[in-house]
Design an enzyme around this catalytic site. Structure first.
Site, PDB file in Angstrom:
ATOM      1  N   CYS A 191      10.424   6.546  10.355  1.00 60.18           N
ATOM      2  CA  CYS A 191      10.328   5.911  11.671  1.00 60.18           C
ATOM      3  C   CYS A 191       8.911   5.994  12.255  1.00 60.18           C
ATOM      4  CB  CYS A 191      11.376   6.471  12.624  1.00 60.18           C
ATOM      5  SG  CYS A 191      11.681   5.377  14.039  1.00 60.18           S
ATOM      6  N   HIS A 195      16.419   5.960   9.722  1.00 56.44           N
ATOM      7  CA  HIS A 195      16.524   7.418   9.823  1.00 56.44           C
ATOM      8  C   HIS A 195      17.458   7.968   8.743  1.00 56.44           C
ATOM      9  CE1 HIS A 195      14.386   8.392  13.626  1.00 56.44           C
ATOM     10  NE2 HIS A 195      14.594   7.104  13.855  1.00 56.44           N
ATOM     11  N   GLU A 216      17.494  10.889   7.588  1.00 58.46           N
ATOM     12  CA  GLU A 216      17.814  12.300   7.843  1.00 58.46           C
ATOM     13  C   GLU A 216      19.095  12.481   8.635  1.00 58.46           C
ATOM     14  OE1 GLU A 216      16.287  11.118  11.765  1.00 58.46           O
ATOM     15  OE2 GLU A 216      15.757  10.585   9.704  1.00 58.46           O
TER      16      GLU A 216
END
Length: 263
Positions: free
Chosen positions: A119, A227, A229
């Site tokens: 990001c 994202h 994660e």
């Protein structure tokens, strides 16, 4: 060099994770999102949060490290770094982070050190290498609104929002073996001009760049706009990316210390 005390072999690969800068009450703090630290651990690596760095410290940090993970953040890269003025003064900036992460990117790539950028980190990498950003993707003709829905809980904000289309022949295609997959979307800015040397790995349905790599660099590097994660342990795509990053960090560590890379 961090070693396993019993075997004398190097311990887990060390991954630098930049902190962001926030005011908490009247005092400045360095912070890093827990989900990024968890992702580094899922990759089998040891996270080292770095609050900031002088040029001299940066070289010392890179000498300690076996990889870099550039996190997302509410803040944006200051547009002065790509010769523009601030479009929306209400949006947060983080000049202290810019000051050391932008020089970090080319240094890490030149070393062949594994780099995984997410990001804001994706946007940092493009700017650091000479690219530019749309400061408001939603205002660009032909592009969709890629921001998260406001006022919603994280489960909704981080839900899958659109497909990304994987370009054939790149790192992402090789790692995943997929032509498309769904991702979350929580960004207002995006790639305007891709920096020289960058290879597009995936695009959104509206054509906005969603992933790129720096093909001329000798080591693993991958930058993504979404994202991965977020709840990575239950996401096969996220885990494939983190495992590839972790293996690259382990191989870099072995090479740095004159050991045979693990297979």
């Amino acid at each position: 060099m961090l070693k396993n005390q019993k075997s004398g072999k190097p311990g887990k690969p060390v991954v630098l994770v930049p902190a962001c800068n926030r005011m908490v009450g009247d005092h400045p703090f360095h912070i890093a999102g827990k989900k990024y630290i968890d992702a580094v651990r899922l990759a089998g690596c040891l996270p080292l949060i770095v609050p900031s760095s002088t040029p001299e410290e940066l070289d010392e940090l890179l000498a300690l490290a076996d990889g870099v993970l550039l996190t997302g953040s509410p803040s944006n890269v200051h547009p002065s770094h790509f010769d523009e003025t601030v479009h929306n003064p209400a949006l947060p900036l983080d000049a202290e982070r810019d000051a050391w992460t932008l020089p970090l990117v080319p240094k890490a790539l030149a070393l062949g050190m594994p780099l995984f950028a997410i990001c804001r980190g994706f946007q940092e990498a493009n700017v650091a290498l000479g690219g530019s950003l749309h400061q408001a993707v939603q205002e660009q003709s032909g592009l969709n609104d890629h921001r998260a829905p406001e006022g919603q809980p994280p489960e909704i904000q981080y839900a899958e929002q659109h497909q990304v289309l994987v370009l054939p022949g790149g790192m992402l295609a090789e790692l995943l073996g997929r032509e498309a997959f769904a991702v979350n979307s929580l960004h207002g800015q995006g790639v305007k001009q891709l920096a020289p040397g960058l290879r597009i790995e995936a695009v959104a349905e509206d054509g906005l760049v969603e992933a790129f790599s720096h093909a001329p660099s000798p080591g693993f590097n991958l930058c993504v706009q979404w994202h991965p994660e977020w709840r990575a342990a239950s996401n096969p795509v996220s885990m494939a990316l983190l495992q590839a990053f972790g293996q690259a960090c382990s191989n870099y560590q072995s090479s740095k210390h004159g050991l045979e890379p693990e297979t």
